[in-house]
Design a protein around this motif. Structure first.
Motif, mmCIF file in Angstrom:
data_model
loop_
_atom_site.group_PDB
_atom_site.id
_atom_site.type_symbol
_atom_site.label_atom_id
_atom_site.label_comp_id
_atom_site.label_asym_id
_atom_site.label_seq_id
_atom_site.Cartn_x
_atom_site.Cartn_y
_atom_site.Cartn_z
ATOM 1 N N ILE A 51 0.844 -1.198 0.000
ATOM 2 C CA ILE A 51 0.000 0.000 0.000
ATOM 3 C C ILE A 51 0.875 1.242 0.000
ATOM 4 N N LEU A 52 1.937 1.218 0.790
ATOM 5 C CA LEU A 52 2.872 2.348 0.815
ATOM 6 C C LEU A 52 3.436 2.594 -0.579
ATOM 7 N N MET A 53 3.848 1.526 -1.251
ATOM 8 C CA MET A 53 4.409 1.664 -2.595
ATOM 9 C C MET A 53 3.367 2.226 -3.563
ATOM 10 N N ALA A 54 2.125 1.787 -3.444
ATOM 11 C CA ALA A 54 1.062 2.286 -4.321
ATOM 12 C C ALA A 54 0.822 3.772 -4.090
ATOM 13 N N VAL A 55 0.849 4.199 -2.844
ATOM 14 C CA VAL A 55 0.660 5.619 -2.538
ATOM 15 C C VAL A 55 1.804 6.441 -3.129
ATOM 16 N N VAL A 56 3.033 5.974 -2.969
ATOM 17 C CA VAL A 56 4.188 6.682 -3.546
ATOM 18 C C VAL A 56 4.062 6.741 -5.063
ATOM 19 N N ALA A 57 3.596 5.664 -5.671
ATOM 20 C CA ALA A 57 3.465 5.605 -7.131
ATOM 21 C C ALA A 57 2.426 6.585 -7.673
ATOM 22 N N THR A 58 1.570 7.132 -6.822
ATOM 23 C CA THR A 58 0.604 8.134 -7.274
ATOM 24 C C THR A 58 1.279 9.474 -7.536
ATOM 25 N N GLY A 59 2.502 9.638 -7.021
ATOM 26 C CA GLY A 59 3.246 10.865 -7.271
ATOM 27 C C GLY A 59 2.959 11.988 -6.309
ATOM 28 N N THR A 60 2.177 11.746 -5.257
ATOM 29 C CA THR A 60 1.827 12.831 -4.348
ATOM 30 C C THR A 60 2.644 12.849 -3.067
ATOM 31 N N MET A 61 3.244 11.715 -2.695
ATOM 32 C CA MET A 61 3.998 11.636 -1.444
ATOM 33 C C MET A 61 5.276 10.844 -1.634
ATOM 34 N N VAL A 62 6.192 11.028 -0.698
ATOM 35 C CA VAL A 62 7.433 10.257 -0.654
ATOM 36 C C VAL A 62 7.460 9.484 0.654
ATOM 37 N N SER A 63 8.430 8.597 0.779
ATOM 38 C CA SER A 63 8.608 7.861 2.014
ATOM 39 C C SER A 63 10.086 7.567 2.218
ATOM 40 N N ILE A 64 10.419 7.153 3.404
ATOM 41 C CA ILE A 64 11.762 6.671 3.724
ATOM 42 C C ILE A 64 11.565 5.272 4.273
ATOM 43 N N VAL A 65 12.234 4.317 3.655
ATOM 44 C CA VAL A 65 11.982 2.909 3.959
ATOM 45 C C VAL A 65 13.291 2.134 4.097
ATOM 46 N N PRO A 66 13.243 0.972 4.775
ATOM 47 C CA PRO A 66 14.411 0.096 4.830
ATOM 48 C C PRO A 66 14.743 -0.468 3.449
ATOM 49 N N GLN A 67 15.999 -0.861 3.269
ATOM 50 C CA GLN A 67 16.453 -1.419 1.995
ATOM 51 C C GLN A 67 15.625 -2.628 1.575
ATOM 52 N N LEU A 68 15.109 -3.371 2.529
ATOM 53 C CA LEU A 68 14.299 -4.552 2.244
ATOM 54 C C LEU A 68 13.150 -4.257 1.286
ATOM 55 N N TYR A 69 12.646 -3.031 1.299
ATOM 56 C CA TYR A 69 11.527 -2.673 0.424
ATOM 57 C C TYR A 69 11.898 -2.727 -1.057
ATOM 58 N N ARG A 70 13.168 -2.720 -1.353
ATOM 59 C CA ARG A 70 13.587 -2.791 -2.760
ATOM 60 C C ARG A 70 13.136 -4.072 -3.430
ATOM 61 N N GLN A 71 12.840 -5.097 -2.647
ATOM 62 C CA GLN A 71 12.365 -6.358 -3.241
ATOM 63 C C GLN A 71 10.971 -6.190 -3.829
ATOM 64 N N HIS A 72 10.260 -5.143 -3.437
ATOM 65 C CA HIS A 72 8.929 -4.861 -3.983
ATOM 66 C C HIS A 72 9.105 -4.060 -5.271
ATOM 67 N N GLN A 73 9.108 -4.732 -6.380
ATOM 68 C CA GLN A 73 9.238 -4.038 -7.660
ATOM 69 C C GLN A 73 7.916 -3.338 -7.966
ATOM 70 N N TRP A 74 7.994 -2.044 -8.214
ATOM 71 C CA TRP A 74 6.790 -1.260 -8.439
ATOM 72 C C TRP A 74 7.085 -0.269 -9.547
ATOM 73 N N ASN A 75 6.243 -0.241 -10.575
ATOM 74 C CA ASN A 75 6.458 0.692 -11.681
ATOM 75 C C ASN A 75 6.503 2.125 -11.163
ATOM 76 N N ASN A 76 7.448 2.875 -11.671
ATOM 77 C CA ASN A 76 7.595 4.302 -11.420
ATOM 78 C C ASN A 76 8.024 4.658 -10.007
ATOM 79 N N VAL A 77 8.440 3.703 -9.201
ATOM 80 C CA VAL A 77 8.954 4.005 -7.866
ATOM 81 C C VAL A 77 10.468 3.849 -7.897
ATOM 82 N N CYS A 78 11.162 4.912 -7.507
ATOM 83 C CA CYS A 78 12.628 4.907 -7.478
ATOM 84 C C CYS A 78 13.121 4.853 -6.041
ATOM 85 N N PHE A 79 14.196 4.137 -5.824
ATOM 86 C CA PHE A 79 14.839 4.048 -4.520
ATOM 87 C C PHE A 79 16.155 4.815 -4.597
ATOM 88 N N ILE A 80 16.326 5.768 -3.699
ATOM 89 C CA ILE A 80 17.542 6.576 -3.678
ATOM 90 C C ILE A 80 18.152 6.487 -2.288
#
Length: 102
Positions: A51-80
């Motif tokens: 759900i967090l990834m889907a919200v970020v993918a809407t383009g309205t909010m950002v988040s800060i997450v553990p590296q483990l979240y990188r396993q969730h491949q989600w279109n248009n979400v970048c990890f920096i």
């Protein structure tokens, strides 16, 4: 796209975070933000990483997450990676189609 991001660069962003009851790392992340002088504007809290990834993918909010979240491949979400150390590998994520210039 930036190769790393400073917490200071997120000062004007709206955040989505996991609810504290659903995340072992959120208190650590929030405390690190506060220690850096950033009082995040938390617009939404969610109970599942997808759900967090889907919200970020809407383009309205950002988040800060553990590296483990990188396993969730989600279109248009970048990890920096963040420049500042947080006791784990933590990334800021945002919708890659946004015009934030991050």
């Amino acid at each position: 796209m930036n190769q790393s991001l400073s917490i200071d660069e997120l000062i004007n962003e709206e955040f989505v975070f996991m609810k504290r009851t659903n995340s072992a790392s959120i208190d650590m992340i929030r405390q690190r933000l506060l220690d850096s002088g950033l009082y995040p504007k938390v617009t939404q809290e969610v109970i599942e990483p997808t759900i967090l990834m889907a919200v970020v993918a809407t383009g309205t909010m950002v988040s800060i997450v553990p590296q483990l979240y990188r396993q969730h491949q989600w279109n248009n979400v970048c990890f920096i990676p963040l420049k500042e150390a947080i006791q784990a590998d933590i990334y800021a994520i945002y919708d890659s189609r946004s015009e934030r210039g991050l």
